[in-house]
Design a protein around this motif. Structure first.
Motif, PDB file in Angstrom:
ATOM      1  N   PRO A 101       0.835  -1.212   0.000  1.00 42.89           N
ATOM      2  CA  PRO A 101       0.000   0.000   0.000  1.00 42.89           C
ATOM      3  C   PRO A 101       0.865   1.255   0.000  1.00 42.89           C
ATOM      4  CG  PRO A 101      -0.818  -1.583   1.597  1.00 42.89           C
ATOM      5  CD  PRO A 101       0.511  -2.100   1.118  1.00 42.89           C
ATOM      6  N   ILE A 102       0.406   2.295  -0.675  1.00 42.15           N
ATOM      7  CA  ILE A 102       1.250   3.474  -0.903  1.00 42.15           C
ATOM      8  C   ILE A 102       1.702   4.128   0.402  1.00 42.15           C
ATOM      9  CG2 ILE A 102       1.339   5.778  -1.931  1.00 42.15           C
ATOM     10  CD1 ILE A 102      -0.604   4.750  -4.073  1.00 42.15           C
ATOM     11  N   LEU A 129       4.081   0.144  -5.485  1.00 43.62           N
ATOM     12  CA  LEU A 129       3.277   0.891  -4.527  1.00 43.62           C
ATOM     13  C   LEU A 129       1.890   1.119  -5.117  1.00 43.62           C
ATOM     14  CD1 LEU A 129       5.978   3.477  -3.462  1.00 43.62           C
ATOM     15  CD2 LEU A 129       4.971   1.753  -1.984  1.00 43.62           C
ATOM     16  N   THR A 130       0.877   0.562  -4.494  1.00 45.30           N
ATOM     17  CA  THR A 130      -0.488   0.694  -4.995  1.00 45.30           C
ATOM     18  C   THR A 130      -1.481   0.452  -3.873  1.00 45.30           C
ATOM     19  OG1 THR A 130      -2.133  -0.217  -6.539  1.00 45.30           O
ATOM     20  CG2 THR A 130      -0.444  -1.736  -5.735  1.00 45.30           C
ATOM     21  N   ASP A 131      -2.581   1.171  -3.908  1.00 47.55           N
ATOM     22  CA  ASP A 131      -3.657   0.937  -2.953  1.00 47.55           C
ATOM     23  C   ASP A 131      -4.686  -0.042  -3.506  1.00 47.55           C
ATOM     24  OD1 ASP A 131      -2.702   2.466  -0.859  1.00 47.55           O
ATOM     25  OD2 ASP A 131      -3.580   4.310  -1.625  1.00 47.55           O
ATOM     26  N   ASP A 132      -4.430  -0.593  -4.698  1.00 43.12           N
ATOM     27  CA  ASP A 132      -5.286  -1.638  -5.254  1.00 43.12           C
ATOM     28  C   ASP A 132      -4.805  -3.003  -4.768  1.00 43.12           C
ATOM     29  OD1 ASP A 132      -6.767   0.211  -6.736  1.00 43.12           O
ATOM     30  OD2 ASP A 132      -5.332   0.127  -8.407  1.00 43.12           O
ATOM     31  N   SER A 133      -5.718  -3.935  -4.592  1.00 43.00           N
ATOM     32  CA  SER A 133      -5.354  -5.296  -4.199  1.00 43.00           C
ATOM     33  C   SER A 133      -5.001  -6.081  -5.456  1.00 43.00           C
ATOM     34  CB  SER A 133      -6.502  -5.974  -3.442  1.00 43.00           C
ATOM     35  OG  SER A 133      -6.728  -5.340  -2.211  1.00 43.00           O
ATOM     36  N   ASP A 195     -12.289   7.436  -1.873  1.00 40.65           N
ATOM     37  CA  ASP A 195     -13.090   7.235  -3.075  1.00 40.65           C
ATOM     38  C   ASP A 195     -12.772   5.843  -3.620  1.00 40.65           C
ATOM     39  OD1 ASP A 195     -14.860   7.815  -5.075  1.00 40.65           O
ATOM     40  OD2 ASP A 195     -13.442   8.954  -6.291  1.00 40.65           O
ATOM     41  N   GLY A 196     -13.607   5.337  -4.497  1.00 41.48           N
ATOM     42  CA  GLY A 196     -13.325   4.075  -5.173  1.00 41.48           C
ATOM     43  C   GLY A 196     -13.417   2.870  -4.256  1.00 41.48           C
ATOM     44  N   GLY A 197     -12.465   1.941  -4.432  1.00 39.40           N
ATOM     45  CA  GLY A 197     -12.506   0.670  -3.742  1.00 39.40           C
ATOM     46  C   GLY A 197     -12.316   0.732  -2.245  1.00 39.40           C
TER      47      GLY A 197
END
Length: 308
Positions: A101-102, A129-133, A195-197
């Protein structure tokens, strides 16, 4: 009898990972013709087309996708079988792909990676680095750091540390809008929202008179990225329900204050390292997970204690 099947699998996996024969040759330290001839021999032996090659790269056929999965499993099994003979940290080698996660990655993971790589001089690491799974198989991820409640039961995991989120704001924002004394008071307080997921994190849970109370955070500013929300919180744009690894140090040095500490509900969540079931004994993966577990066994942000 000469058996080149493992070699063919390694070359094929390198072509898929790098996206081109020339790049695969460079990563393996061999010539481009050697890579091309190896793939041709492999396809001839199997009697199938593994990839469609064009001037712009390649695209795997259905048979190619199936063989890639088999190749990964076989090569990982070989590494696992040899792991018991690893006699020093220097023998842990290869390429490790990690998804983080970022905010947690920038705040806590990046700073400890040099120590890990120094311990394993033959290992290379790619950190996404990403906040997406991300999907571990599809995205070729060896280890993913996940925060919160795990939803994919097909993955193995090891717990790194607890995860507690608390509501915080700058002292200046509190001075302008007043200190909330009960969760309902937040309705008149500027907040920051996902926002989003990650929009489910906008449901802030509190305890009031012994009962759970949910406050639905609304905001003029929303983001799908945690670090951007934290930066907006630090400049006084609104209150945020932030993870303690970010919030506690900022509270300790006076940049933030905790709101409604007497109403904080304990989160039954944690930070985990997750990985595929058939890869936990691969030396590079096992060494990284063990390092993460040791690093976060006693998180330093817990030493700051509760906010006043």
């Amino acid at each position: 009898m000469k058996d080149d099947r493992l070699l063919e699998m390694r070359v094929y996996q390198a072509v898929v990972a790098t996206g081109a024969f020339t790049a695969a040759a460079h990563s393996l330290g061999v010539s481009q013709p050697f890579v091309s001839q190896t793939i041709q021999r492999l396809e001839k032996r199997l009697g199938v087309k593994l990839m469609h090659r064009t001037t712009r790269g390649h695209r795997l056929t259905p048979d190619g996708e199936r063989f890639l999965d088999v190749a990964r499993r076989v090569l990982d099994a070989v590494e696992a079988a040899e792991s018991d003979w690893q006699i020093s940290d220097a023998q842990v080698d290869g390429l490790l792909r990690v998804s983080v996660p970022i905010a947690f990655g920038l705040d806590r993971i990046t700073s400890v990676i040099p120590g890990f790589l120094e311990r394993h001089p033959k290992l290379s690491l790619e950190m996404r680095l990403t906040d997406d799974s991300e999907r571990l198989i599809d995205d070729q991820i060896d280890v993913a750091i996940r925060m919160g409640t795990l939803s994919d039961s097909s993955l193995m995991h090891r717990r790194l540390c607890g995860l507690q989120r608390i509501v915080v704001a700058t002292p200046a924002l509190v001075a302008r809008h007043g200190l909330p004394t009960r969760p309902a008071d937040l309705a008149a307080f500027p907040c920051l929202a996902w926002d989003g997921g990650r929009a489910h994190l906008n449901r802030w849970r509190f305890i009031e008179d012994g009962k759970d109370v949910i406050f639905q955070a609304e905001s003029r500013f929303r983001s799908n990225q945690g670090m951007s929300l934290y930066q907006m919180c630090l400049v006084g744009m609104g209150a945020m329900r932030a993870a303690e690894h970010l919030a506690r140090p900022a509270i300790a040095d006076g940049r933030l204050v905790q709101l409604l500490p007497d109403h904080t509900a304990l989160d039954d969540t944690a930070i985990y390292a997750v990985f595929l079931p058939d890869r936990h004994m691969v030396p590079r993966i096992r060494s990284f997970i063990d390092f993460m577990v040791d690093t976060f066994r006693s998180p330093d942000w817990e030493a700051t204690g509760p906010s006043s």
